[in-house]
Design an enzyme around this catalytic site. Structure first.
Site, PDB file in Angstrom:
ATOM      1  N   GLU A  66      28.861  50.417  42.984  1.00  0.00           N
ATOM      2  CA  GLU A  66      28.907  48.984  43.305  1.00  0.00           C
ATOM      3  C   GLU A  66      28.579  48.700  44.771  1.00  0.00           C
ATOM      4  O   GLU A  66      27.915  47.712  45.091  1.00  0.00           O
ATOM      5  CB  GLU A  66      30.275  48.399  42.947  1.00  0.00           C
ATOM      6  N   HIS A 134      41.051  45.992  35.507  1.00  0.00           N
ATOM      7  CA  HIS A 134      39.898  45.343  34.876  1.00  0.00           C
ATOM      8  C   HIS A 134      40.224  43.892  34.509  1.00  0.00           C
ATOM      9  O   HIS A 134      39.629  43.344  33.585  1.00  0.00           O
ATOM     10  CB  HIS A 134      39.486  46.065  33.593  1.00  0.00           C
TER      11      HIS A 134
END
Lengths: 333, 301
Positions: A66, A134
């Site tokens: 990322e 998440h």
């Protein structure tokens, strides 16, 4: 969207794919970077069909990296391309905050306008059974950074219009969607249209209390307003849509009419979206009664019982509004 | 670029930094003394269509890239005559129109940005390469692994250049890097890599030229490690952690003394005088530039 505009019912993912497709056609410099956005079509199928039309040079599957993904997106944007970087879960924006916050958000200022970073980071917030790392809603962190725009739609029509604006913006934008929005369908205008940033929308008119919210929480908040109506309380629902810039004017006008504001968010309350809007609206409407509703200060479990217990829902939002309006309860913010 | 031109560049870097260091308004700086040969050798192989990004140790890279010394000094002194109007200083000095995409003072922070610039070059089929200059302190960061991987996968026109001065502030490379050679980090990705004596400017130039030629020919990224020395402390605010004996040994590896000796004093002396004059002129011009005022912030708000 004006009600008279011709519109067709589309899934949320279709609205996003359409905005991407139109902007890819309009701007040949636009590149898409993300994990599984190519042949797979995106984790939520929101990139479906784009690889076939635009090819692997413009629709790029990336490694699970990322920080580098956003760094590349920012660097390419600064060097004359326009980029969208898809970060599958907002939780994974954390390793990518360095290029986004330390570089992209500063770039125009620090170079005195020699460079800018027209990059969109599209990411998916919120809880839907996937656990502590998440499920988070981190919009408030980003609102704290000068130089970043932050938008969060709740419907296919707004996702389409806000993403179009994001893909034409001069600087970095974080586009925050939500896992629970993807199965939804709703009207999307047939004609090409962009929704400007900084415009809140009144989703339901009311007289007694203003409920301010954004993203997925718009839906439980509308359900809360419906249940309050059954109890004789008329709630106005204002959906922010854009968190940075914030449309305080629309919120303050609503709060001035109702005299009470409940700020609702799925994220954490300390230094949260609600804290910011409550303070800013109170600067405009001094006698306002305010309350906040957000997640309990605990991690969001993948266990459905614990997940539900930690997050706001329509009954909790309605209860907060009722407490606020009961004169003896006073202010709870 | 000739060896004499390399020396001219290095002397200018040293002269500007020496004058800045002597000023009471010097500010927070990271000097390149001992690493000028890396900047000069690298920039000797970059053309007008290329871009250079670097760490916060940016003064020598910017001057070697050919930025107007007066504008660089103005930026360092917080004057509006700087390319960033005095907002950026050394840490974020940039002038992309001159091929200097800029410094970024976050260690390892410019690696993926540079790969993004290279991606934009590739996507637009733009000729030219991108070079990113960083220190050995950045070589332990995950950003290098992520960027090497993507640069190799996508065959980006990117030249990684590590000026390995052996120190991450006070921590020696032996205590912060497992590999003996930083260039070894690139090889598993299939990236051509070389290690060169970073105090030997012509050697840096020649090694960079060979790697840059491969990139220009479409060979994808390359990696150059230049083993350099840091003659002073990490920054103007950091304590010197090395002994006098250590520093004396490093001074014997001064890249400017080395090339001056190789070229001879008859050639070096007039170059030194010219560099001093150019640095003096740069400071005079920079001092005539108005200091940045708080009005600069209105533009950002």
């Amino acid at each position: 969207m004006p009600p008279e505009a011709p519109a067709t019912r589309r899934f949320f993912r279709e609205a996003i794919a359409r905005a991407l497709r139109e902007e890819m056609r309009r701007d040949p410099s636009l590149l898409l970077l993300g994990q599984d956005i190519g042949a797979f079509g995106g984790p939520y199928r929101d990139f479906e069909g784009l690889l076939a039309e635009f090819g692997p040079a413009r629709v790029r599957d990336t490694p699970v990296a990322e920080a580098a993904m956003v760094g590349l997106g920012v660097g390419a944007a600064a060097a004359g391309a326009r980029t969208l970087v898809a970060i599958t879960y907002m939780d994974f924006l954390m390793p990518a905050l360095d290029p986004l916050v330390n570089y992209a958000a500063k770039l125009r200022f620090k170079t005195a306008g020699q460079l800018a970073a027209p990059v969109v980071v599209k990411t998916t917030a919120g809880a839907k059974g996937q656990g502590v790392a998440h499920s988070q809603c981190l919009e408030a962190w980003l609102m704290n950074v000068p130089g970043l725009a932050v938008v969060a739609p709740s419907s296919p029509g707004d996702a389409y219009g806000l993403l179009k604006t994001a893909l034409r913006a001069p600087g970095p934008v974080v586009f925050v969607d939500h896992k629970r929005l993807f199965p939804m369908a709703g009207p999307v205008p047939d004609a090409e249209a962009a929704i400007p940033f900084g415009l809140a929308a009144i989703r339901r008119a009311g007289r007694d209390v203003t409920l301010a919210t954004h993203g997925w929480m718009t839906h439980p908040t509308l359900a809360a307003a419906a249940s309050l109506a059954e109890a004789g309380i008329s709630a106005e629902v204002v959906e922010l849509r854009s968190l940075a810039p914030l449309d305080i004017e629309t919120l303050a006008a609503s709060a001035a009419r109702t005299g009470a504001l409940v700020a609702v968010e799925e994220g954490q309350l300390p230094c949260g979206v609600g804290a910011e809007i409550a303070f800013r609206v109170r600067e405009c409407v001094p006698a306002l009664a305010v309350a906040r509703v957000g997640a309990r200060p605990v991690p969001v479990s993948s266990n459905p019982v614990l997940e539900a217990a930690s997050l706001p829902d329509a009954p909790r939002i309605a209860a907060a509004a009722r407490r606020l309006l009961r004169p003896s309860a006073g202010e709870t913010a | 670029m000739s060896d004499a031109a390399l020396l001219r560049t290095m002397l200018l870097c040293r002269a500007v930094e020496a004058r800045l260091a002597a000023r009471p308004d010097c500010g927070f700086q990271l000097f390149s003394a001992g690493e000028e040969a890396v900047a000069a050798g690298l920039c000797a192989v970059l053309g007008p269509g290329d871009q250079l990004l670097c760490s916060g140790r940016s003064i020598a890279p910017a001057l070697a890239r050919g930025l107007d010394p007066a504008a660089v000094v103005a930026e360092l002194l917080g004057r509006t005559g700087g390319p960033c109007r005095g907002r950026a200083g050394r840490g974020h000095l940039a002038q992309p129109s001159a091929g200097f995409f800029g410094a970024h003072a976050v260690v390892a922070g410019n690696l993926s940005i540079a790969a993004g610039v290279a991606l934009a070059f590739q996507a637009a089929a733009r000729p030219g390469i991108v070079a990113v200059l960083f220190g050995d302190g950045a070589a332990g960061a995950g950003a290098l692994h992520e960027t090497l991987n993507i640069a190799a996968l996508w065959q980006l026109p990117l030249l990684f250049v590590c000026s390995n001065n052996g120190w991450s502030i006070s921590t020696p490379a032996a205590a912060h890097l497992a590999p003996a050679r930083v260039a070894d980090l690139a090889r598993p990705f299939g990236i051509p890599a070389a290690t060169v004596d970073g105090t030997d400017a012509p050697a840096v130039r020649d090694a960079a030229a060979a790697l840059a030629a491969g990139i220009r020919a479409g060979g994808g990224p390359a990696f150059l490690e230049a083993v350099s020395v840091r003659l002073g402390p990490h920054s103007t605010s950091a304590r010197e952690s090395r002994t006098r004996a250590d520093l004396a040994a490093l001074a014997a590896r001064d890249p400017i003394a080395r090339l001056s000796a190789a070229l001879g004093e008859a050639l070096a002396a007039p170059l030194r005088a010219a560099a001093d004059a150019a640095a003096d002129a740069a400071f005079r011009t920079a001092e005539a530039s108005p200091p940045a005022t708080a009005d600069e912030l209105d533009d950002a708000a």
